[in-house]
Design a protein around this motif. Structure first.
Motif, PDB file in Angstrom:
ATOM      1  N   THR A 156       3.582   3.605  -2.707  1.00  0.00           N
ATOM      2  CA  THR A 156       3.153   2.363  -2.060  1.00  0.00           C
ATOM      3  C   THR A 156       2.363   1.488  -3.022  1.00  0.00           C
ATOM      4  OG1 THR A 156       2.117   1.459  -0.056  1.00  0.00           O
ATOM      5  CG2 THR A 156       0.978   3.297  -1.134  1.00  0.00           C
ATOM      6  N   TYR A 157       2.405   0.193  -2.747  1.00  0.00           N
ATOM      7  CA  TYR A 157       1.748  -0.792  -3.596  1.00  0.00           C
ATOM      8  C   TYR A 157       1.190  -1.903  -2.705  1.00  0.00           C
ATOM      9  CZ  TYR A 157       6.112  -3.379  -2.820  1.00  0.00           C
ATOM     10  OH  TYR A 157       7.179  -4.023  -2.231  1.00  0.00           O
ATOM     11  N   PRO A 158       0.182  -2.673  -3.181  1.00  0.00           N
ATOM     12  CA  PRO A 158      -0.345  -3.788  -2.384  1.00  0.00           C
ATOM     13  C   PRO A 158       0.736  -4.830  -2.135  1.00  0.00           C
ATOM     14  CG  PRO A 158      -1.810  -3.267  -4.210  1.00  0.00           C
ATOM     15  CD  PRO A 158      -0.550  -2.494  -4.446  1.00  0.00           C
ATOM     16  N   ASP A 159       0.692  -5.466  -0.989  1.00  0.00           N
ATOM     17  CA  ASP A 159       1.680  -6.492  -0.659  1.00  0.00           C
ATOM     18  C   ASP A 159       1.738  -7.544  -1.774  1.00  0.00           C
ATOM     19  OD1 ASP A 159       1.094  -5.127   1.885  1.00  0.00           O
ATOM     20  OD2 ASP A 159       2.437  -6.630   2.706  1.00  0.00           O
ATOM     21  N   ASN A 160       2.959  -7.927  -2.127  1.00  0.00           N
ATOM     22  CA  ASN A 160       3.172  -8.798  -3.278  1.00  0.00           C
ATOM     23  C   ASN A 160       4.148  -9.902  -2.872  1.00  0.00           C
ATOM     24  OD1 ASN A 160       4.864  -9.609  -5.723  1.00  0.00           O
ATOM     25  ND2 ASN A 160       3.229  -8.454  -6.738  1.00  0.00           N
ATOM     26  N   SER A 161       3.717 -11.136  -2.945  1.00  0.00           N
ATOM     27  CA  SER A 161       4.524 -12.258  -2.447  1.00  0.00           C
ATOM     28  C   SER A 161       5.801 -12.447  -3.260  1.00  0.00           C
ATOM     29  CB  SER A 161       3.703 -13.551  -2.460  1.00  0.00           C
ATOM     30  OG  SER A 161       3.264 -13.852  -3.781  1.00  0.00           O
ATOM     31  N   LYS A 162       5.744 -12.211  -4.591  1.00  0.00           N
ATOM     32  CA  LYS A 162       6.931 -12.410  -5.411  1.00  0.00           C
ATOM     33  C   LYS A 162       7.993 -11.348  -5.108  1.00  0.00           C
ATOM     34  CE  LYS A 162       4.657 -14.862  -9.185  1.00  0.00           C
ATOM     35  NZ  LYS A 162       4.352 -14.886 -10.641  1.00  0.00           N
ATOM     36  N   ILE A 163       7.562 -10.113  -4.914  1.00  0.00           N
ATOM     37  CA  ILE A 163       8.518  -9.070  -4.532  1.00  0.00           C
ATOM     38  C   ILE A 163       9.076  -9.364  -3.144  1.00  0.00           C
ATOM     39  CG2 ILE A 163       8.774  -6.607  -3.978  1.00  0.00           C
ATOM     40  CD1 ILE A 163       6.819  -5.999  -6.208  1.00  0.00           C
ATOM     41  N   ASN A 164       8.225  -9.861  -2.250  1.00  0.00           N
ATOM     42  CA  ASN A 164       8.705 -10.230  -0.915  1.00  0.00           C
ATOM     43  C   ASN A 164       9.767 -11.329  -0.992  1.00  0.00           C
ATOM     44  OD1 ASN A 164       7.023  -8.375   0.292  1.00  0.00           O
ATOM     45  ND2 ASN A 164       5.429  -9.867   0.818  1.00  0.00           N
ATOM     46  N   ASP A 165       9.592 -12.256  -1.913  1.00  0.00           N
ATOM     47  CA  ASP A 165      10.582 -13.334  -2.069  1.00  0.00           C
ATOM     48  C   ASP A 165      11.928 -12.779  -2.540  1.00  0.00           C
ATOM     49  OD1 ASP A 165       8.726 -15.203  -1.276  1.00  0.00           O
ATOM     50  OD2 ASP A 165       8.207 -15.840  -3.327  1.00  0.00           O
ATOM     51  N   VAL A 166      11.879 -11.843  -3.482  1.00  0.00           N
ATOM     52  CA  VAL A 166      13.119 -11.219  -3.955  1.00  0.00           C
ATOM     53  C   VAL A 166      13.798 -10.460  -2.816  1.00  0.00           C
ATOM     54  CG1 VAL A 166      14.106  -9.479  -5.500  1.00  0.00           C
ATOM     55  CG2 VAL A 166      12.343 -11.043  -6.342  1.00  0.00           C
ATOM     56  N   SER A 184       1.658  -2.677   3.851  1.00  0.00           N
ATOM     57  CA  SER A 184       1.776  -3.147   5.233  1.00  0.00           C
ATOM     58  C   SER A 184       2.997  -2.565   5.939  1.00  0.00           C
ATOM     59  CB  SER A 184       1.849  -4.679   5.267  1.00  0.00           C
ATOM     60  OG  SER A 184       3.001  -5.145   4.582  1.00  0.00           O
ATOM     61  N   ASN A 185       3.943  -2.001   5.175  1.00  0.00           N
ATOM     62  CA  ASN A 185       5.138  -1.406   5.762  1.00  0.00           C
ATOM     63  C   ASN A 185       4.955   0.070   6.121  1.00  0.00           C
ATOM     64  OD1 ASN A 185       8.115  -2.819   5.729  1.00  0.00           O
ATOM     65  ND2 ASN A 185       6.670  -3.872   4.403  1.00  0.00           N
ATOM     66  N   LEU A 186       3.856   0.681   5.642  1.00  0.00           N
ATOM     67  CA  LEU A 186       3.621   2.092   5.928  1.00  0.00           C
ATOM     68  C   LEU A 186       3.197   2.306   7.374  1.00  0.00           C
ATOM     69  CD1 LEU A 186       1.604   3.406   2.841  1.00  0.00           C
ATOM     70  CD2 LEU A 186       3.988   3.891   3.406  1.00  0.00           C
ATOM     71  N   PHE A 231       6.110  -5.052 -11.079  1.00  0.00           N
ATOM     72  CA  PHE A 231       5.540  -3.700 -11.061  1.00  0.00           C
ATOM     73  C   PHE A 231       4.783  -3.396 -12.351  1.00  0.00           C
ATOM     74  CE2 PHE A 231       8.625  -2.940  -7.590  1.00  0.00           C
ATOM     75  CZ  PHE A 231       7.729  -2.413  -6.652  1.00  0.00           C
ATOM     76  N   GLU A 232       5.211  -3.963 -13.467  1.00  0.00           N
ATOM     77  CA  GLU A 232       4.494  -3.755 -14.724  1.00  0.00           C
ATOM     78  C   GLU A 232       3.083  -4.334 -14.666  1.00  0.00           C
ATOM     79  OE1 GLU A 232       6.995  -5.456 -17.690  1.00  0.00           O
ATOM     80  OE2 GLU A 232       8.032  -3.559 -18.110  1.00  0.00           O
ATOM     81  N   GLN A 233       2.869  -5.328 -13.825  1.00  0.00           N
ATOM     82  CA  GLN A 233       1.546  -5.932 -13.705  1.00  0.00           C
ATOM     83  C   GLN A 233       0.625  -5.169 -12.759  1.00  0.00           C
ATOM     84  OE1 GLN A 233       1.718 -10.233 -13.044  1.00  0.00           O
ATOM     85  NE2 GLN A 233       3.688 -10.319 -14.087  1.00  0.00           N
ATOM     86  N   MET A 234       1.147  -4.176 -12.065  1.00  0.00           N
ATOM     87  CA  MET A 234       0.326  -3.391 -11.144  1.00  0.00           C
ATOM     88  C   MET A 234      -0.370  -2.268 -11.906  1.00  0.00           C
ATOM     89  SD  MET A 234       2.823  -3.077  -7.812  1.00  0.00           S
ATOM     90  CE  MET A 234       3.591  -4.559  -7.121  1.00  0.00           C
ATOM     91  N   PRO A 235      -1.695  -2.152 -11.781  1.00  0.00           N
ATOM     92  CA  PRO A 235      -2.402  -1.093 -12.518  1.00  0.00           C
ATOM     93  C   PRO A 235      -2.107   0.306 -11.996  1.00  0.00           C
ATOM     94  CG  PRO A 235      -3.909  -2.271 -11.062  1.00  0.00           C
ATOM     95  CD  PRO A 235      -2.608  -3.024 -11.033  1.00  0.00           C
ATOM     96  N   HIS A 236      -1.791   0.419 -10.693  1.00  0.00           N
ATOM     97  CA  HIS A 236      -1.565   1.734 -10.106  1.00  0.00           C
ATOM     98  C   HIS A 236      -0.536   1.646  -8.983  1.00  0.00           C
ATOM     99  CE1 HIS A 236      -5.119   3.257 -12.147  1.00  0.00           C
ATOM    100  NE2 HIS A 236      -5.814   2.259 -11.640  1.00  0.00           N
ATOM    101  N   LEU A 237       0.139   2.760  -8.756  1.00  0.00           N
ATOM    102  CA  LEU A 237       0.896   3.002  -7.536  1.00  0.00           C
ATOM    103  C   LEU A 237       0.299   4.248  -6.889  1.00  0.00           C
ATOM    104  CD1 LEU A 237       4.515   2.538  -8.944  1.00  0.00           C
ATOM    105  CD2 LEU A 237       3.268   0.895  -7.519  1.00  0.00           C
TER     106      LEU A 237
END
Length: 414
Positions: free
Chosen positions: A148-158, A246-248, A197-203
């Motif tokens: 899981t990762y924090p909600d991300n608007s750019k990924i949501n757009d894709v 938010s999907n979990l 995902f490369e910009q995310m410090p953690h999953l």
């Protein structure tokens, strides 16, 4: 910086997807498994239960090899195809209550080693080794680790852009879910997803601690055995399903204990009174409404247990978790349960099941007492992982639970 890569999935022919896909082996009754194996020749259960072909139960290393054999037969019969280009796969599940959507990809064993993929639950060493040996023989992952990762608007757009197109798979299951799968192989979209995902410090691992640990062990062993190791080999990655926080859907596990450890009912309640304010609700079903409140069913009656906070010291994030509080103040000191994973006196029921099931099993005499609590939050899970701590086993039951056999990640072990 986390590495999430596209891969060339092995997957069912479009017409067979709904027939191939299967729940985890443990989620079926024996009767259901027999019926599926008898009437559905395309079910992935034929691969997971290879002895059915010979009407013989097979275990250990021989079973691992036969799982691989059945898998190769499915490929030879063209039940499976392999994509020619690396891709991410968008997977959506719609039920009567909710829907969720995430990205299937290859996650990095190195990120797991370096704690960029964070864990919150202990694993059992022999189970890690057993599954590592299984993976080494069969050469594929089919059940993704849930990250899981924090909600991300750019990924949501894709995701929204991809879902506007026709799904590669769309099929319903007997439990009234609809499953969709899209293949994402356009270079621009692949790069957008990879960069985000490369910009995310953690999953964070939501579900699949043993699967990820076993894949890491396999990567380490394969690296040591490969004089030409580059880090780009497929064994350096494992199948994952990445879903926004938010999907979990996080549920609790209730605890059932077979006996009161030699205490009478009255003695047990008196010992509980040291740390909890106890109220008897009789036959009225009680479910907690806030943290540090517990429900208990004992001798035909429901109770509420409210933690006496003046008599309990909160410290790190682990000490604030209700499963930990129940263990430290009830299960271990009063009921004598030290090993939550292996003590046969304790069992677990996930919170999706009604409290009436707990009542029924205790009334039947299978157990003496049962405890329930509120589910943990994603914030609590992340705080525990960030502090490098591990929760008691069966602290969370997390959804979605994915079907196996839709996207298979292959790796060659020489």
């Amino acid at each position: 910086m986390t590495k999430i890569l596209p891969f060339k999935a092995v997957r069912p022919q479009r017409a067979k997807a709904g027939l191939v896909a299967t729940k985890s082996f443990e989620d079926y009754t024996e009767a259901e498994i027999r019926a599926i194996l008898q009437y559905n020749p395309y079910s992935f259960l034929h691969i997971l239960n290879p002895g059915y072909k010979f009407q013989h139960e097979i275990t250990g290393g021989q079973r691992f090899q036969m799982v691989k054999n059945r898998y190769l037969e499915f490929k030879e019969e063209n039940s499976f195809i392999k994509d020619e280009k690396p891709a991410y796969y968008l997977y959506k599940i719609v039920s009567r209550e909710s829907s969720c959507c995430g990205i299937i990809a290859a996650a990095s064993a190195e990120d797991y080693e370096n704690n960029l993929i964070k864990k919150h639950e202990d694993t059992i060493a022999h189970r890690e080794t057993l599954f590592k040996d299984y993976l080494k023989v069969v050469g594929f992952n089919t059940e993704p680790v849930l990250l899981t990762y924090p909600d991300n608007s750019k990924i949501n757009d894709v995701i929204a852009q991809v879902m506007a197109t026709r799904a590669e798979y769309e099929f319903a299951t007997a439990n009234r879910e609809i499953h969709y799968l899209w293949k994402i192989d356009e270079e621009e979209l692949l790069e957008q997803i990879k960069e985000e995902f490369e910009q995310m410090p953690h999953l964070y691992i939501a579900d699949g601690h043993h699967r990820s640990a076993s894949s890491y062990l396999l990567a380490q062993e394969s690296k040591a055995a490969n004089a030409n190791h580059t880090g780009k080999e497929a064994y350096n990655y494992f199948l994952s399903y990445l879903i926004s926080e938010s999907n979990l859907k996080i549920h609790e596990f209730s605890r059932l204990v077979t006996d009161l450890n030699g205490h009478t009912k009255e003695e047990f309640l008196i010992q509980l009174d040291e740390y909890f304010r106890i109220e008897n609700h009789g036959m009225e079903v009680y479910k907690p409404m806030q943290k540090h409140h517990f429900n208990m069913y004992l001798d035909g009656e429901f109770y509420s247990l409210y933690l006496r906070k003046t008599n309990y010291e909160f410290g790190d994030s682990l000490s604030k978790l209700d499963p930990y509080i129940l263990y430290k103040k009830v299960l271990q000191p009063i009921l004598g349960i030290e090993d939550l994973r292996n003590d046969k006196r304790i069992s677990y029921i996930h919170g999706k099941n009604d409290l009436i099931e707990i009542k029924t099993r205790i009334d039947k005499g299978e157990f003496a007492v049962g405890f329930g609590m509120l589910p943990l939050s994603i914030k609590e899970i992340k705080e525990t992982a960030d502090e490098g701590l591990t929760m008691p086993p069966k602290s969370t039951y997390i959804e979605p639970k994915l079907l196996s056999g839709l996207t298979i990640y292959e790796f060659e072990i020489n």
